[in-house]
Scaffold this active site. Structure first.
Site, PDB file in Angstrom:
ATOM      1  N   GLU A 118       0.904  -1.260   0.014  1.00 53.01           N
ATOM      2  CA  GLU A 118       0.014   0.206  -0.043  1.00 53.01           C
ATOM      3  C   GLU A 118       0.794   1.245   0.075  1.00 53.01           C
ATOM      4  O   GLU A 118       0.503   2.300  -0.628  1.00 53.01           O
ATOM      5  CB  GLU A 118      -0.974  -0.236   1.185  1.00 53.01           C
ATOM      6  N   ASP A 146      -4.464  -9.967  -8.122  1.00 58.14           N
ATOM      7  CA  ASP A 146      -4.862  -8.902  -9.442  1.00 58.14           C
ATOM      8  C   ASP A 146      -3.469  -8.262  -9.916  1.00 58.14           C
ATOM      9  O   ASP A 146      -3.324  -8.504 -11.021  1.00 58.14           O
ATOM     10  CB  ASP A 146      -5.986  -8.082  -8.937  1.00 58.14           C
ATOM     11  N   GLU A 184     -18.311  -6.397  -2.668  1.00 58.07           N
ATOM     12  CA  GLU A 184     -16.949  -6.801  -2.553  1.00 58.07           C
ATOM     13  C   GLU A 184     -16.695  -8.245  -3.017  1.00 58.07           C
ATOM     14  O   GLU A 184     -15.725  -8.861  -3.857  1.00 58.07           O
ATOM     15  CB  GLU A 184     -16.232  -6.761  -0.831  1.00 58.07           C
ATOM     16  N   GLU A 240     -12.069  -0.087 -10.086  1.00 62.18           N
ATOM     17  CA  GLU A 240     -11.551  -1.132 -11.041  1.00 62.18           C
ATOM     18  C   GLU A 240     -12.460  -1.321 -12.367  1.00 62.18           C
ATOM     19  O   GLU A 240     -11.979  -1.117 -13.362  1.00 62.18           O
ATOM     20  CB  GLU A 240     -11.500  -2.499 -10.343  1.00 62.18           C
TER      21      GLU A 240
END
Length: 638
Positions: free
Chosen positions: A212, A357, A461, A480
């Site tokens: 992050e 991902d 989610e 996304e």
């Protein structure tokens, strides 16, 4: 004589009816009449008008039952197809367009409406940004319901949902820097840069997730520095005379503080968390996800090439190679969670969503940026494994019979389905497929996620495709689906994607807007909210929405090419990043892909896939309406 008149009248009537049928359907009796085409009335052709509806008939069995089998094998059909370029097909399309609700809704998007949506996206960004600056700065995030700032949860260090992201370093301001330029606000961009230089320090007793901190903070600092100093950037003169590479120095300082994560690990795969003052915590865990450890190469690589220090790219590339070497020999797939000391997979699920991902995303984007063939060879092999083992449904997105393509979660070793849910992060994958030139599959998968959005006004989610219901109900304003919508619009210029963007924009405005910003949806069905606005809402969601509707944005008009990091930060595809000031310290390690024959060489890494859709397809639905209807039905839209 009367009977002769009746016969002549009947003949004339038949010819008239046949002529009308031919004009509307391309059907009629076999009469040459001196023309170069045939008019043939045939019940076989009438059946063609309705065959697509039968192909998508939901009564032909449960989708969830059929999709759990391996890829659908198309059966031969005795019905002759009219070619897409046939004059008769053009008449059919003309007639269908007048009766089909999908064509009527999506076939055009007026310029006035596009400008209105662009202004709406800009207003959405500024409503969130200005309230963050008013009520939350210098804290990391805005609580938009209570109009307060939010920082790390110091009273509960185990609250990793908060503490992995918030490091007490003005996260939202940093993450948003290049969005200000995309919106054309040079004055506020310069002010924000000076605020970061004057107020931000990474000498904090904060334990953050390496992934992050890398994508949100390091990536944004590097992007803003490049845009400040690169004379070729598209936003005009944005630098200021007193700037002395301070953002680059901050990025370097942060990267040095992240380096302890790569020490004392027997595999080279980094620890997931570090304390910015003291390094890896003594109670730090030895398990990390594939995306967390394998999605550092873009930011670390650019930093290395900007400052001429190979250390950062080397440790990031070593982690990618280590993960790659631990993939399954049977399927070529990777798992989700791994022990960094033993190299054993803790979670053997392989999918495209959370935990995996951006690993795939950065294999391709690293190749595009740096031109390293090794990256593309890994991406190509990974993509083939994904297609072979994760993809279910019919072979072609826009043709044939069977279920729509869907990528499921499988066991990395056996390829067997492990569960029946997909998560919202997987909605990034159509955008990656666009970059890879696989437009048709991107269209199909995007349509599936859009159908979920239409049903709920958000993306849960996790969505269970077998139960047609959410498994995890919250939506934290993720970008996304918007990102894939934007990239598909750039590739196709099809107005359908402007309608998708408008639906998303209006849903956010209706369902997420609160007193001081936009709030996470706690429950996508009842639309209850949580008091949190994550930084990616401003850095990505609003940015992609604005760019979708801003045809004249400098990014779209520039002679230079740009790519977005996984956090949506703008970086140029620049020859500077193809050049290294050092020799390779670690050539392709054992188990990595070796050079293959010249016929299997990667494509040029500076090519664009944005003009690969034939012009005529830009004026039709990207996905045939019968297949859109099929997906909507399977998701439960109607």
């Amino acid at each position: 004589m009367q009977w002769r008149s009746i016969v002549v009248g009947l003949v004339v009537l038949r010819l008239s009816v046949s002529w009308v049928l031919w004009l509307a359907f391309g059907l009629g009796p076999e009469i040459s009449s001196g023309f170069n085409f045939h008019l043939g009335f045939n019940l076989h052709k009438l059946d063609l008008l309705f065959r697509e509806e039968k192909e998508a008939d939901p009564s032909a069995g449960s989708w969830s039952q059929r999709i759990q089998a391996h890829r659908y094998d198309e059966t031969a059909t005795t019905c002759a197809k009219i070619g897409e370029d046939s004059p008769r097909r053009s008449y059919l399309n003309l007639f269908d367009g007048n009766r089909d609700e999908y064509v009527r809704r999506y076939r055009s998007f007026p310029d006035t409406l596009r400008v209105k949506m662009k202004d709406m996206a800009k207003e959405m960004f500024y409503f969130g940004y200005e309230n963050y600056m008013k009520y939350a700065f210098p804290e990391d995030e805005l609580n938009p319901i209570d109009c307060e700032g939010r920082g790390p949860d110091v009273l509960n260090p185990s609250n990793i949902n908060i503490n992995d992201v918030l490091g007490n370093y003005s996260l939202t301001l940093i993450d948003t820097l290049d969005t200000l330029l995309v919106l054309g606000n040079v004055t506020e961009f310069q002010r924000a840069v000076k605020l970061v230089i004057d107020t931000v320090s990474f000498d904090k007793d904060s334990t953050v997730q390496v992934f992050e901190a890398n994508i949100r903070i390091l990536g944004s600092l590097i992007s803003a520095h490049i845009l400040l100093t690169d004379p070729k950037h598209p936003f005009g003169e944005v630098g200021f005379k007193d700037y002395d590479n301070e953002l680059l120095h901050l990025a370097h300082d942060l990267a040095v503080r992240l380096l302890p994560a790569f020490e004392n690990t027997s595999t080279g795969i980094p620890f997931p968390r570090v304390n910015l003052k003291t390094g890896v915590p003594q109670d730090g865990i030895n398990e990390t996800c594939t995306a967390g450890a394998g999605s550092l190469l873009v930011e670390f690589g650019i930093l290395s090439r900007l400052i001429g220090d190979s250390t950062f790219e080397w440790v990031a590339r070593r982690a990618v190679r280590a993960l790659w070497n631990l993939r399954s020999n049977e399927t070529g797939l990777l798992g989700n969670v791994i022990n960094i000391q033993t190299g054993q997979w803790v979670d053997k699920q392989s999918g495209l969503g959370a935990g995996m991902d951006s690993f795939y995303e950065y294999l391709l984007k690293s190749y595009i940026l740096f031109g390293e063939k090794e990256d593309y060879r890994m991406f190509k092999a990974a993509y083939e494994s994904i297609q072979n083992h994760l993809r279910r449904g019919r072979e072609s997105c826009n043709e044939g019979e069977g279920d729509p393509p869907l990528y499921v979660n499988v066991n990395m070793f056996s390829g067997e389905i492990m569960n029946t849910w997909i998560d919202s992060l997987q909605a990034f994958f159509p955008g990656l497929q666009v970059l890879n030139g696989d437009i048709d599959d991107a269209i199909c998968l995007h349509a599936f996620y859009y159908a979920i959005w239409k049903r709920f006004g958000a993306l849960p989610e996790r969505y269970n495709w077998q139960l047609k219901a959410p498994d995890v109900l919250f939506y934290p304003l993720r970008p996304e689906l918007v990102e894939s919508t934007y990239l598909l619009y750039q590739a196709t210029k099809n107005p359908f994607y402007l309608h998708v963007g408008m639906d998303i924009l209006q849903s956010l405005e209706t369902n997420a807007k609160v007193r001081c910003g936009y709030a996470t949806l706690h429950h996508v069905v009842d639309k209850s909210k949580e008091d949190r606005m994550e930084s990616f809402f401003l850095s990505e969601t609003c940015k992609y929405l604005y760019l979708l509707f801003d045809e004249d944005n400098p990014l779209h008009k520039s002679d230079n090419k740009y790519i977005f990091t996984t956090e949506g930060h703008v970086v140029p595809i620049d020859k500077r990043f193809r050049e290294k000031q050092w020799n390779d310290l670690s050539p392709c390690e054992e188990g990595a892909l070796a050079e293959t024959e010249t016929s299997n060489q990667p494509p040029p890494s500076n090519i664009s896939n944005c003009n690969r859709i034939p012009e005529e397809r830009r004026y039709a639905l990207p996905l045939k309406s019968v297949y859109m209807r099929q997906i909507d039905h399977m998701v439960g839209v109607f």
